[in-house]
Design a protein around this motif. Structure first.
Motif, PDB file in Angstrom:
ATOM      1  N   THR A  78       0.866  -1.263  -0.122  1.00  0.00           N
ATOM      2  CA  THR A  78      -0.015   0.120  -0.108  1.00  0.00           C
ATOM      3  C   THR A  78       1.099   1.366   0.119  1.00  0.00           C
ATOM      4  OG1 THR A  78      -0.268  -0.026   2.448  1.00  0.00           O
ATOM      5  CG2 THR A  78      -1.913  -1.228   1.285  1.00  0.00           C
ATOM      6  N   ALA A  79       2.218   1.170  -0.085  1.00  0.00           N
ATOM      7  CA  ALA A  79       3.119   2.232  -0.252  1.00  0.00           C
ATOM      8  C   ALA A  79       3.272   2.948   1.241  1.00  0.00           C
ATOM      9  CB  ALA A  79       2.888   3.153  -1.143  1.00  0.00           C
ATOM     10  N   GLU A  80       3.170   2.181   2.257  1.00  0.00           N
ATOM     11  CA  GLU A  80       3.621   2.423   3.518  1.00  0.00           C
ATOM     12  C   GLU A  80       4.459   1.699   4.309  1.00  0.00           C
ATOM     13  OE1 GLU A  80       2.516   5.448   4.087  1.00  0.00           O
ATOM     14  OE2 GLU A  80       0.704   5.668   3.035  1.00  0.00           O
ATOM     15  N   VAL A  81       4.817   2.064   5.414  1.00  0.00           N
ATOM     16  CA  VAL A  81       6.185   1.408   6.214  1.00  0.00           C
ATOM     17  C   VAL A  81       6.030   1.486   7.576  1.00  0.00           C
ATOM     18  CG1 VAL A  81       7.746   3.026   6.096  1.00  0.00           C
ATOM     19  CG2 VAL A  81       8.227   0.596   6.197  1.00  0.00           C
ATOM     20  N   ASP A  82       6.398   0.620   8.492  1.00  0.00           N
ATOM     21  CA  ASP A  82       6.014   0.568   9.834  1.00  0.00           C
ATOM     22  C   ASP A  82       7.544   0.305  10.333  1.00  0.00           C
ATOM     23  OD1 ASP A  82       5.612   0.744  12.678  1.00  0.00           O
ATOM     24  OD2 ASP A  82       4.130  -0.595  12.631  1.00  0.00           O
ATOM     25  N   LEU A  83       8.224   1.331  11.107  1.00  0.00           N
ATOM     26  CA  LEU A  83       9.629   0.999  11.451  1.00  0.00           C
ATOM     27  C   LEU A  83       9.417   0.664  12.897  1.00  0.00           C
ATOM     28  CD1 LEU A  83      11.816   3.817   9.751  1.00  0.00           C
ATOM     29  CD2 LEU A  83      11.743   1.279   9.289  1.00  0.00           C
ATOM     30  N   SER A  84       8.331   0.705  13.565  1.00  0.00           N
ATOM     31  CA  SER A  84       8.195   0.512  15.138  1.00  0.00           C
ATOM     32  C   SER A  84       7.976  -0.881  15.365  1.00  0.00           C
ATOM     33  CB  SER A  84       7.090   1.275  15.547  1.00  0.00           C
ATOM     34  OG  SER A  84       5.716   0.863  15.035  1.00  0.00           O
ATOM     35  N   VAL A  85       7.963  -1.653  14.567  1.00  0.00           N
ATOM     36  CA  VAL A  85       7.700  -3.223  14.861  1.00  0.00           C
ATOM     37  C   VAL A  85       8.898  -3.663  15.910  1.00  0.00           C
ATOM     38  CG1 VAL A  85       6.583  -3.501  12.777  1.00  0.00           C
ATOM     39  CG2 VAL A  85       8.736  -4.176  12.956  1.00  0.00           C
ATOM     40  N   VAL A 127      -2.271   8.288  12.617  1.00  0.00           N
ATOM     41  CA  VAL A 127      -1.495   9.298  12.223  1.00  0.00           C
ATOM     42  C   VAL A 127      -1.023   9.439  10.993  1.00  0.00           C
ATOM     43  CG1 VAL A 127       1.079  10.128  12.792  1.00  0.00           C
ATOM     44  CG2 VAL A 127      -0.288   9.137  14.612  1.00  0.00           C
ATOM     45  N   VAL A 128      -0.818   8.271  10.109  1.00  0.00           N
ATOM     46  CA  VAL A 128      -0.412   8.440   8.889  1.00  0.00           C
ATOM     47  C   VAL A 128      -1.791   8.871   7.764  1.00  0.00           C
ATOM     48  CG1 VAL A 128       0.189   7.125   6.729  1.00  0.00           C
ATOM     49  CG2 VAL A 128       1.508   6.750   9.123  1.00  0.00           C
ATOM     50  N   THR A 129      -2.804   8.325   8.212  1.00  0.00           N
ATOM     51  CA  THR A 129      -4.034   8.561   7.135  1.00  0.00           C
ATOM     52  C   THR A 129      -4.755   9.682   7.441  1.00  0.00           C
ATOM     53  OG1 THR A 129      -5.513   6.814   8.406  1.00  0.00           O
ATOM     54  CG2 THR A 129      -4.132   5.953   6.695  1.00  0.00           C
ATOM     55  N   ARG A 130      -4.890   9.727   8.726  1.00  0.00           N
ATOM     56  CA  ARG A 130      -5.826  11.186   9.132  1.00  0.00           C
ATOM     57  C   ARG A 130      -4.846  12.331   9.401  1.00  0.00           C
ATOM     58  NH1 ARG A 130     -10.579   9.535   7.938  1.00  0.00           N
ATOM     59  NH2 ARG A 130     -11.465   7.451   8.861  1.00  0.00           N
ATOM     60  N   LEU A 131      -3.778  12.308  10.191  1.00  0.00           N
ATOM     61  CA  LEU A 131      -2.905  13.359  10.125  1.00  0.00           C
ATOM     62  C   LEU A 131      -2.062  13.772   9.208  1.00  0.00           C
ATOM     63  CD1 LEU A 131      -1.981  13.017  13.982  1.00  0.00           C
ATOM     64  CD2 LEU A 131      -3.780  14.005  12.943  1.00  0.00           C
ATOM     65  N   LYS A 132      -1.900  12.669   8.047  1.00  0.00           N
ATOM     66  CA  LYS A 132      -1.241  12.989   6.929  1.00  0.00           C
ATOM     67  C   LYS A 132       0.324  12.975   7.038  1.00  0.00           C
ATOM     68  CE  LYS A 132      -4.941  12.844   4.686  1.00  0.00           C
ATOM     69  NZ  LYS A 132      -5.374  11.349   3.916  1.00  0.00           N
ATOM     70  N   VAL A 133       0.827  12.453   8.176  1.00  0.00           N
ATOM     71  CA  VAL A 133       2.236  12.263   8.582  1.00  0.00           C
ATOM     72  C   VAL A 133       2.983  11.211   7.782  1.00  0.00           C
ATOM     73  CG1 VAL A 133       4.032  12.006  10.328  1.00  0.00           C
ATOM     74  CG2 VAL A 133       1.941  13.421  10.942  1.00  0.00           C
ATOM     75  N   ASN A 134       3.965  11.468   7.191  1.00  0.00           N
ATOM     76  CA  ASN A 134       4.612  10.500   6.480  1.00  0.00           C
ATOM     77  C   ASN A 134       4.970   8.986   7.152  1.00  0.00           C
ATOM     78  OD1 ASN A 134       7.659   9.013   5.555  1.00  0.00           O
ATOM     79  ND2 ASN A 134       6.674   9.968   3.641  1.00  0.00           N
ATOM     80  N   SER A 135       4.740   8.001   6.693  1.00  0.00           N
ATOM     81  CA  SER A 135       4.813   6.637   7.532  1.00  0.00           C
ATOM     82  C   SER A 135       6.139   6.553   8.088  1.00  0.00           C
ATOM     83  CB  SER A 135       4.190   5.545   6.818  1.00  0.00           C
ATOM     84  OG  SER A 135       4.975   5.306   5.665  1.00  0.00           O
ATOM     85  N   LEU A 136       7.186   6.919   7.162  1.00  0.00           N
ATOM     86  CA  LEU A 136       8.492   6.708   7.616  1.00  0.00           C
ATOM     87  C   LEU A 136       8.696   7.623   9.048  1.00  0.00           C
ATOM     88  CD1 LEU A 136      11.365   5.497   7.037  1.00  0.00           C
ATOM     89  CD2 LEU A 136      11.892   7.622   5.911  1.00  0.00           C
ATOM     90  N   ILE A 137       8.514   8.855   9.188  1.00  0.00           N
ATOM     91  CA  ILE A 137       8.818   9.403  10.175  1.00  0.00           C
ATOM     92  C   ILE A 137       7.795   9.388  11.313  1.00  0.00           C
ATOM     93  CG2 ILE A 137       8.304  11.968  11.127  1.00  0.00           C
ATOM     94  CD1 ILE A 137      10.866  11.587   8.650  1.00  0.00           C
ATOM     95  N   ALA A 138       6.184   9.080  11.057  1.00  0.00           N
ATOM     96  CA  ALA A 138       5.414   8.809  11.889  1.00  0.00           C
ATOM     97  C   ALA A 138       5.916   7.577  12.865  1.00  0.00           C
ATOM     98  CB  ALA A 138       4.080   8.519  11.388  1.00  0.00           C
TER      99      ALA A 138
END
Length: 332
Positions: A78-85, A127-138
């Motif tokens: 979906t073109a997103e990423v999660d670095l918090s895993v 945070v990513v979908t509603r606040l529109k923060v880039n998923s890498l940064i979020a």
């Protein structure tokens, strides 16, 4: 009709006649060949590589990474990423172990751990979908919050005070000759594969990653689809965190460091594009096997174990470069 055409195009291999195009089209064959070469090379130096105990050790490590990699594959599609895993993985183990000690119930501990992981995924998704923060940064922000938060929760590992055997069995038990984590990972992998390749939901995930604007114009709710991918990834982190806590028989706040790097490297190595719209779970499975067998080889060859962190970093850079080449081949 336009949506179906777009999904078919992004999930099909490129047809470029160039070498890069050929490698992209046959990426899984290349991964299988690399896997065979690595296995043969290690076994020639250390014959016990093929021992039953070592194979089981590899499968346990593969299972732990693969569980989270299934969710990460969908998320990257979906073109997103999660670095918090990785940070979430550690926190899940601590929460699950604490609840088990308080309630004397493995079931409640498991529910608490998985729910916590899913909640982290939900927060990331909002945070990513509603606040529109880039998923890498979020998710880097979430990672930092979790890494600090787990030490506010507890300064030391939480042990299995009641010595509940059923908790230990989650990570160390067997069903016949097969380790329980391998069975759990296989179920999750098959379910994820079916969702991605044989359901409308899977096609929608590819469509959103390929071109979100077009997908929205076609009537897809891209925000909900991305939110689903984040929550699913978080829940799978919960499952993996529970298994890791079981293997250590404790909730360890320092566990999971570097885990996110391994997961993302394996997924991208398997052919999933950082730009979204492309990826397969078969490729992810091969990527996980390659990285964990290299890890195992470093151990049994008695090399410096710091290489276990260096290798995924090198692989990640190479995999991203190959992804760039694949996209250039597609453009041609």
């Amino acid at each position: 009709m336009a949506l179906t055409k777009m999904v078919t195009e992004v999930s099909s291999p490129p047809t470029s006649g160039s070498l890069v195009g050929a490698l992209a089209s046959n990426g899984q064959i290349v991964l299988v060949a690399a896997l065979v070469i690595i296995c043969v090379g290690i076994s020639l130096v250390v014959p016990q590589f093929y021992s039953g105990a070592n194979i089981i050790a590899i499968l346990r490590q593969v299972a732990l990474v693969l569980i989270v990699a299934c969710g990460m594959t969908m998320l990257l599609i979906t073109a997103e990423v999660d670095l918090s895993v990785g940070a979430s993985l550690a926190f899940v183990g601590v929460v699950a172990m604490d609840v088990i000690n308080l309630t004397d119930s493995v079931f409640l501990g498991a529910v608490a751990g998985i729910a916590f992981g899913a909640f982290v995924g939900l927060v990331n998704g909002v945070v990513v979908t509603r606040l529109k923060v880039n998923s890498l940064i979020a998710t880097i922000g979430t990672m930092m919050i979790l890494q600090g938060g787990v030490f506010l929760y507890t300064r030391e590992a939480i042990q299995n005070h009641h010595h509940i055997a059923s908790f230990v069995d989650i990570g160390a038990g067997y069903v016949g000759p097969v380790p329980i984590p391998v069975i759990i990972a296989a179920i999750i992998f098959v379910a994820s594969y079916v969702v991605l390749r044989h359901t409308t939901l899977g096609r929608y995930l590819y469509a959103v990653g390929a071109n979100e604007k077009t997908a929205r114009l076609s009537g897809l709710r891209s925000t909900r689809l991305k939110l689903f991918a984040f929550v699913l990834t978080g829940a799978l982190v919960g499952v993996a965190g529970l298994i890791l806590g079981s293997l250590m028989n404790a909730g360890q706040p320092t566990a999971g460091r570097g885990f996110e790097l391994t997961v993302i490297a394996a997924v991208i190595l398997g052919g999933t594009s950082l730009s979204g719209g492309r990826g397969t779970l078969i490729g992810t499975l091969l990527g996980v096997f390659i990285l964990k067998i290299i890890d195992n080889g470093i151990i049994i060859l008695q090399w410096n174990q710091d290489l276990q962190m260096i290798v995924p970093g090198v692989v990640l850079i190479l995999a991203i470069y190959l992804d760039i080449l694949r996209r250039r081949a597609d453009a041609r």
